[in-house]
Design a protein around this motif. Structure first.
Motif, PDB file in Angstrom:
ATOM      1  N   ALA A 149     -49.399 -26.720 -26.801  1.00  0.00           N
ATOM      2  CA  ALA A 149     -49.591 -28.170 -26.832  1.00  0.00           C
ATOM      3  C   ALA A 149     -49.476 -28.708 -28.256  1.00  0.00           C
ATOM      4  CB  ALA A 149     -50.947 -28.541 -26.237  1.00  0.00           C
ATOM      5  N   LEU A 150     -50.030 -27.989 -29.225  1.00  0.00           N
ATOM      6  CA  LEU A 150     -49.942 -28.445 -30.610  1.00  0.00           C
ATOM      7  C   LEU A 150     -48.511 -28.373 -31.128  1.00  0.00           C
ATOM      8  CD1 LEU A 150     -53.211 -26.962 -32.102  1.00  0.00           C
ATOM      9  CD2 LEU A 150     -52.561 -29.368 -32.057  1.00  0.00           C
ATOM     10  N   ILE A 151     -47.801 -27.304 -30.795  1.00  0.00           N
ATOM     11  CA  ILE A 151     -46.400 -27.200 -31.219  1.00  0.00           C
ATOM     12  C   ILE A 151     -45.573 -28.289 -30.555  1.00  0.00           C
ATOM     13  CG2 ILE A 151     -44.347 -25.729 -31.103  1.00  0.00           C
ATOM     14  CD1 ILE A 151     -46.288 -23.326 -31.533  1.00  0.00           C
ATOM     15  N   LEU A 152     -45.813 -28.516 -29.269  1.00  0.00           N
ATOM     16  CA  LEU A 152     -45.102 -29.586 -28.562  1.00  0.00           C
ATOM     17  C   LEU A 152     -45.432 -30.945 -29.167  1.00  0.00           C
ATOM     18  CD1 LEU A 152     -43.258 -30.385 -26.197  1.00  0.00           C
ATOM     19  CD2 LEU A 152     -45.296 -30.498 -24.775  1.00  0.00           C
ATOM     20  N   ARG A 153     -46.689 -31.165 -29.530  1.00  0.00           N
ATOM     21  CA  ARG A 153     -47.074 -32.425 -30.174  1.00  0.00           C
ATOM     22  C   ARG A 153     -46.311 -32.615 -31.480  1.00  0.00           C
ATOM     23  NH1 ARG A 153     -50.658 -36.458 -30.794  1.00  0.00           N
ATOM     24  NH2 ARG A 153     -51.327 -36.974 -32.892  1.00  0.00           N
ATOM     25  N   GLY A 154     -46.222 -31.556 -32.277  1.00  0.00           N
ATOM     26  CA  GLY A 154     -45.485 -31.644 -33.533  1.00  0.00           C
ATOM     27  C   GLY A 154     -44.021 -31.985 -33.305  1.00  0.00           C
ATOM     28  N   LEU A 155     -43.407 -31.368 -32.299  1.00  0.00           N
ATOM     29  CA  LEU A 155     -41.996 -31.650 -31.998  1.00  0.00           C
ATOM     30  C   LEU A 155     -41.810 -33.066 -31.455  1.00  0.00           C
ATOM     31  CD1 LEU A 155     -40.974 -28.220 -30.434  1.00  0.00           C
ATOM     32  CD2 LEU A 155     -40.460 -29.086 -32.734  1.00  0.00           C
ATOM     33  N   VAL A 156     -42.741 -33.510 -30.631  1.00  0.00           N
ATOM     34  CA  VAL A 156     -42.655 -34.881 -30.107  1.00  0.00           C
ATOM     35  C   VAL A 156     -42.814 -35.884 -31.248  1.00  0.00           C
ATOM     36  CG1 VAL A 156     -43.855 -36.587 -28.671  1.00  0.00           C
ATOM     37  CG2 VAL A 156     -43.346 -34.339 -27.746  1.00  0.00           C
ATOM     38  N   LEU A 157     -43.712 -35.597 -32.187  1.00  0.00           N
ATOM     39  CA  LEU A 157     -43.876 -36.490 -33.333  1.00  0.00           C
ATOM     40  C   LEU A 157     -42.604 -36.572 -34.175  1.00  0.00           C
ATOM     41  CD1 LEU A 157     -47.506 -35.650 -34.470  1.00  0.00           C
ATOM     42  CD2 LEU A 157     -46.656 -37.891 -33.764  1.00  0.00           C
ATOM     43  N   ILE A 158     -41.826 -35.496 -34.192  1.00  0.00           N
ATOM     44  CA  ILE A 158     -40.565 -35.507 -34.951  1.00  0.00           C
ATOM     45  C   ILE A 158     -39.486 -36.276 -34.199  1.00  0.00           C
ATOM     46  CG2 ILE A 158     -38.653 -34.074 -35.806  1.00  0.00           C
ATOM     47  CD1 ILE A 158     -40.728 -31.870 -36.337  1.00  0.00           C
ATOM     48  N   PHE A 159     -39.289 -35.931 -32.931  1.00  0.00           N
ATOM     49  CA  PHE A 159     -38.127 -36.425 -32.202  1.00  0.00           C
ATOM     50  C   PHE A 159     -38.374 -37.652 -31.330  1.00  0.00           C
ATOM     51  CE2 PHE A 159     -37.292 -31.857 -32.886  1.00  0.00           C
ATOM     52  CZ  PHE A 159     -36.190 -31.990 -33.709  1.00  0.00           C
ATOM     53  N   ALA A 160     -39.588 -37.837 -30.828  1.00  0.00           N
ATOM     54  CA  ALA A 160     -39.857 -38.976 -29.932  1.00  0.00           C
ATOM     55  C   ALA A 160     -41.293 -39.472 -30.122  1.00  0.00           C
ATOM     56  CB  ALA A 160     -39.610 -38.577 -28.489  1.00  0.00           C
ATOM     57  N   PRO A 161     -41.619 -40.000 -31.299  1.00  0.00           N
ATOM     58  CA  PRO A 161     -43.010 -40.385 -31.554  1.00  0.00           C
ATOM     59  C   PRO A 161     -43.502 -41.510 -30.647  1.00  0.00           C
ATOM     60  CG  PRO A 161     -41.582 -41.119 -33.338  1.00  0.00           C
ATOM     61  CD  PRO A 161     -40.756 -40.252 -32.443  1.00  0.00           C
ATOM     62  N   GLN A 162     -42.608 -42.281 -30.073  1.00  0.00           N
ATOM     63  CA  GLN A 162     -43.031 -43.373 -29.186  1.00  0.00           C
ATOM     64  C   GLN A 162     -43.678 -42.840 -27.910  1.00  0.00           C
ATOM     65  OE1 GLN A 162     -39.872 -42.628 -29.922  1.00  0.00           O
ATOM     66  NE2 GLN A 162     -38.759 -42.367 -28.004  1.00  0.00           N
ATOM     67  N   MET A 163     -43.438 -41.579 -27.559  1.00  0.00           N
ATOM     68  CA  MET A 163     -44.072 -40.995 -26.366  1.00  0.00           C
ATOM     69  C   MET A 163     -45.585 -40.850 -26.530  1.00  0.00           C
ATOM     70  SD  MET A 163     -41.483 -38.035 -25.030  1.00  0.00           S
ATOM     71  CE  MET A 163     -42.758 -37.366 -24.014  1.00  0.00           C
ATOM     72  N   LEU A 164     -46.044 -40.725 -27.754  1.00  0.00           N
ATOM     73  CA  LEU A 164     -47.472 -40.527 -27.999  1.00  0.00           C
ATOM     74  C   LEU A 164     -48.231 -41.830 -28.208  1.00  0.00           C
ATOM     75  CD1 LEU A 164     -47.373 -37.382 -30.288  1.00  0.00           C
ATOM     76  CD2 LEU A 164     -47.963 -37.512 -27.881  1.00  0.00           C
ATOM     77  N   GLU A 165     -47.528 -42.937 -28.187  1.00  0.00           N
ATOM     78  CA  GLU A 165     -48.195 -44.224 -28.321  1.00  0.00           C
ATOM     79  C   GLU A 165     -48.906 -44.546 -27.025  1.00  0.00           C
ATOM     80  OE1 GLU A 165     -45.223 -47.007 -29.470  1.00  0.00           O
ATOM     81  OE2 GLU A 165     -44.836 -46.027 -31.367  1.00  0.00           O
ATOM     82  N   PRO A 166     -50.067 -45.204 -27.102  1.00  0.00           N
ATOM     83  CA  PRO A 166     -50.817 -45.528 -25.877  1.00  0.00           C
ATOM     84  C   PRO A 166     -50.011 -46.410 -24.957  1.00  0.00           C
ATOM     85  CG  PRO A 166     -52.093 -46.051 -27.861  1.00  0.00           C
ATOM     86  CD  PRO A 166     -50.741 -45.645 -28.309  1.00  0.00           C
ATOM     87  N   ALA A 167     -50.169 -46.183 -23.638  1.00  0.00           N
ATOM     88  CA  ALA A 167     -49.470 -46.992 -22.652  1.00  0.00           C
ATOM     89  C   ALA A 167     -50.039 -48.399 -22.636  1.00  0.00           C
ATOM     90  CB  ALA A 167     -49.590 -46.359 -21.259  1.00  0.00           C
ATOM     91  N   LYS A 168     -49.161 -49.377 -22.469  1.00  0.00           N
ATOM     92  CA  LYS A 168     -49.604 -50.783 -22.466  1.00  0.00           C
ATOM     93  C   LYS A 168     -49.658 -51.347 -21.084  1.00  0.00           C
ATOM     94  CE  LYS A 168     -47.779 -51.540 -27.023  1.00  0.00           C
ATOM     95  NZ  LYS A 168     -46.878 -52.246 -27.857  1.00  0.00           N
TER      96      LYS A 168
END
Length: 168
Positions: A149-168
């Protein structure tokens, strides 16, 4: 495609959270009953210590992957002002997530060794005679999932940081 993957991960994350909630509720009920039995008829639940240890392992380790992926850990923000001004906060989070994910390999692999040692020795709990290695394997598996999960989080922060933004 990425939003479908994010939705699938969010749905899968509900199971460990539910397990943690059940363990917490069980722990509360058992503690209440133990105190009442101990106080009224001087008959505590003998296996309360074992059950508390197992419940705490389930409670803590089942939510670790979810909390790690969401970035929900407690942190001290001594340098956040500096990183925010330099606009390096995302890259700081990338480095921390990837480094912590990689470092979790060592404790997870050590717990596997300890679980296998407990299994080979036939270690069981004192009152309930439950094999110890089941809880150890649970801890190891969830630590490996936290690593992922931490490695995936790091990769998501690199390539698709908008996925980790809270849903509106």
């Amino acid at each position: 495609m990425m939003t479908q993957l994010a939705n699938l991960i969010r749905m899968a994350a509900q199971l460990p959270i539910f397990m943690s909630c059940v363990a917490l509720f069980f722990l509360m009920v058992m503690t209440f009953c133990d105190v009442i039995l101990r106080s009224t008829i001087n008959a505590p639940i003998e296996a309360a210590t074992e059950l508390t240890r197992m419940s705490m392992a389930i409670l803590v380790f089942s939510v670790m992957p979810v909390m790690s992926f969401q970035g929900g850990h407690i942190n001290v923000d001594l340098l956040d002002g500096l990183f925010d001004r330099l606009r390096l906060d995302r890259w700081r989070d990338v480095v921390i997530s990837l480094a912590c994910g990689v470092m979790l390999y060592w404790p997870a692999s050590r717990v596997v060794v300890l679980a296998e040692r407990a299994r080979s020795y036939g270690d069981v709990t004192e009152y309930l005679n439950w094999p110890v290695f089941y809880v150890s394997w649970f801890i190891a598996i969830l630590t490996f999932l936290t690593m992922g999960a931490l490695i995936l989080r790091g990769l998501v922060l690199i390539f698709a940081p908008q996925m980790l933004e809270p849903a509106k």
